[in-house]
Design a protein around this motif. Structure first.
Motif, PDB file in Angstrom:
ATOM      1  N   THR A 171      47.539  49.889  23.745  1.00 12.01           N
ATOM      2  CA  THR A 171      45.406  49.259  23.213  1.00 12.01           C
ATOM      3  C   THR A 171      45.812  47.684  23.958  1.00 12.01           C
ATOM      4  N   ILE A 172      44.748  47.349  24.679  1.00 13.64           N
ATOM      5  CA  ILE A 172      44.711  46.074  24.791  1.00 13.64           C
ATOM      6  C   ILE A 172      43.450  45.765  24.812  1.00 13.64           C
ATOM      7  N   VAL A 173      43.022  44.331  23.841  1.00  9.90           N
ATOM      8  CA  VAL A 173      41.851  44.045  23.810  1.00  9.90           C
ATOM      9  C   VAL A 173      41.406  42.287  23.846  1.00  9.90           C
ATOM     10  N   HIS A 174      40.601  42.869  24.928  1.00  6.22           N
ATOM     11  CA  HIS A 174      40.076  41.406  25.440  1.00  6.22           C
ATOM     12  C   HIS A 174      39.804  39.996  24.576  1.00  6.22           C
ATOM     13  N   LYS A 175      40.198  39.463  24.654  1.00  6.75           N
ATOM     14  CA  LYS A 175      39.950  37.598  23.696  1.00  6.75           C
ATOM     15  C   LYS A 175      38.352  37.545  23.881  1.00  6.75           C
ATOM     16  N   GLU A 176      37.544  37.976  25.108  1.00  3.18           N
ATOM     17  CA  GLU A 176      36.255  38.031  24.943  1.00  3.18           C
ATOM     18  C   GLU A 176      35.805  39.078  25.662  1.00  3.18           C
ATOM     19  N   ASN A 177      34.260  40.014  26.168  1.00  3.24           N
ATOM     20  CA  ASN A 177      33.649  40.829  26.321  1.00  3.24           C
ATOM     21  C   ASN A 177      34.293  39.862  28.199  1.00  3.24           C
ATOM     22  N   LEU A 178      34.151  41.032  28.820  1.00  2.00           N
ATOM     23  CA  LEU A 178      34.921  40.701  30.140  1.00  2.00           C
ATOM     24  C   LEU A 178      33.753  41.621  31.186  1.00  2.00           C
ATOM     25  N   GLY A 179      32.843  42.954  30.190  1.00  2.00           N
ATOM     26  CA  GLY A 179      32.064  43.799  31.052  1.00  2.00           C
ATOM     27  C   GLY A 179      32.888  44.641  31.979  1.00  2.00           C
ATOM     28  N   TYR A 180      31.812  45.929  31.837  1.00  4.45           N
ATOM     29  CA  TYR A 180      32.485  47.229  32.342  1.00  4.45           C
ATOM     30  C   TYR A 180      33.045  46.743  33.357  1.00  4.45           C
ATOM     31  N   GLY A 181      33.267  46.215  34.544  1.00  5.04           N
ATOM     32  CA  GLY A 181      34.152  45.455  35.778  1.00  5.04           C
ATOM     33  C   GLY A 181      34.908  45.481  35.083  1.00  5.04           C
ATOM     34  N   GLY A 182      35.197  44.352  34.417  1.00  5.50           N
ATOM     35  CA  GLY A 182      36.224  43.441  33.829  1.00  5.50           C
ATOM     36  C   GLY A 182      37.103  43.291  33.659  1.00  5.50           C
ATOM     37  N   ASN A 183      36.647  44.647  32.654  1.00  9.12           N
ATOM     38  CA  ASN A 183      37.563  46.142  31.510  1.00  9.12           C
ATOM     39  C   ASN A 183      38.064  46.548  32.841  1.00  9.12           C
ATOM     40  N   GLN A 184      37.934  47.393  33.250  1.00 11.18           N
ATOM     41  CA  GLN A 184      38.256  47.996  34.632  1.00 11.18           C
ATOM     42  C   GLN A 184      39.899  48.175  35.572  1.00 11.18           C
ATOM     43  N   LYS A 185      39.450  46.101  35.852  1.00 14.72           N
ATOM     44  CA  LYS A 185      40.378  45.217  36.330  1.00 14.72           C
ATOM     45  C   LYS A 185      41.702  45.352  35.069  1.00 14.72           C
ATOM     46  N   SER A 186      41.575  45.065  34.145  1.00 15.97           N
ATOM     47  CA  SER A 186      42.501  45.403  33.365  1.00 15.97           C
ATOM     48  C   SER A 186      43.161  45.996  33.036  1.00 15.97           C
ATOM     49  N   CYS A 187      41.921  47.420  33.208  1.00 19.89           N
ATOM     50  CA  CYS A 187      43.275  48.818  33.433  1.00 19.89           C
ATOM     51  C   CYS A 187      43.719  49.093  34.404  1.00 19.89           C
ATOM     52  N   TYR A 188      43.230  48.854  35.681  1.00 18.59           N
ATOM     53  CA  TYR A 188      43.889  49.441  36.631  1.00 18.59           C
ATOM     54  C   TYR A 188      45.219  48.300  36.682  1.00 18.59           C
TER      55      TYR A 188
END
Length: 263
Positions: free
Chosen positions: A57-74
């Motif tokens: 599990t990776i938890v973002h420091k702040e909400n980056l949005g759905y696309g920003g989340n996917q960038k971290s996923c990939y």
């Protein structure tokens, strides 16, 4: 692994504590080498549920949005050495039971990417998709097929699989951080000459499944129209928006993911 290819499932999560376990339980672990969840700074206990399930599990420091989340996923999946990456929404709207089928479409070299379509059968309306979303999906898909020269049954599913080559080629850093990211990614997949396959997928609409409201749906719709027109103009070399330019930025495996919690 499938045909010697490492399979990683990524889950872009936001307030998914109620549906995460049901989603995770349906992932066929014998063929999936790794599951990675990126929590986009949820306000509920998503990360605690993920920890209980022993999901990386990776938890973002702040909400980056759905696309920003996917960038971290990939990016996280590439760092793990994934050959095939499958995005599964943890809201249990799509069944992860189709992960092996989608992975096989790529693992044996038939396709570079695969999407699970709700429109190949009547499953969308049967699963509870609101009529206005069904009609909008159909209309937008028709528009996109015309302007992008393709023949997909839908462009708007959130259940997708990509080869490593696709993820390393597409300039995902330039893509939007909101919901239109999905559409930009598919457009770029076609623009760079990759093959996309489809598989029929049932869907479920229920209170705990994530869904954007009417206002954001309208914004997304206009964004989709913009992506299609940009693709059309780029293919004709009339005008190239930032995602279609040669120097557009790609994911870099050496980049760090901005998080405050990683397990």
């Amino acid at each position: 692994m499938i045909n010697g290819k490492k399979v990683v499932v990524v889950m872009p999560a936001y307030n998914a504590e109620k549906t995460l376990q049901a989603t995770y339980d349906e992932i066929y672990k014998d063929l999936v080498d790794k599951v990675i969840l990126v929590d986009d700074n949820s306000k509920d206990n998503t990360k605690e549920v993920a920890k209980k399930l022993n999901i990386t599990t990776i938890v973002h420091k702040e909400n980056l949005g759905y696309g920003g989340n996917q960038k971290s996923c990939y990016l996280a999946a590439l760092k793990e050495g994934a050959d095939i990456v499958i995005m599964v929404h943890p809201d249990y709207q799509y069944t992860p039971k189709l992960v092996p089928a989608m992975a096989c479409m790529i693992a044996f070299g038939e396709y570079d990417a695969a999407i699970a379509s709700r429109m190949l059968t009547n499953s969308a309306l049967k699963g509870g998709m609101p009529l206005y979303k069904f009609i909008a999906n159909k209309c937008l898909t028709l528009f996109q097929n015309i302007f992008m020269g393709q023949n997909l049954s839908e462009y708007h599913t959130g259940f997708r699989a990509f080869s490593r080559e696709v993820l390393e080629t597409l300039p995902l850093k330039e893509c939007d951080n909101d919901f239109v990211f999905d559409n930009e990614m598919l457009a770029l997949t076609f623009y760079h000459g990759f093959n996309v396959g489809e598989i029929s997928c049932p869907t479920k609409y229920f209170p705990d499944a994530s869904s954007i409201n009417l206002k954001r749906s309208i914004k997304y719709g206009f964004g989709v129209l913009g992506v299609s027109l940009s693709y059309f103009l780029a293919r004709l070399s009339i005008h190239k928006s930032k995602i279609f330019k040669k120097d557009a930025r790609k994911l870099d495996i050496n980049d760090e993911i901005e998080y405050y919690h990683h397990s």
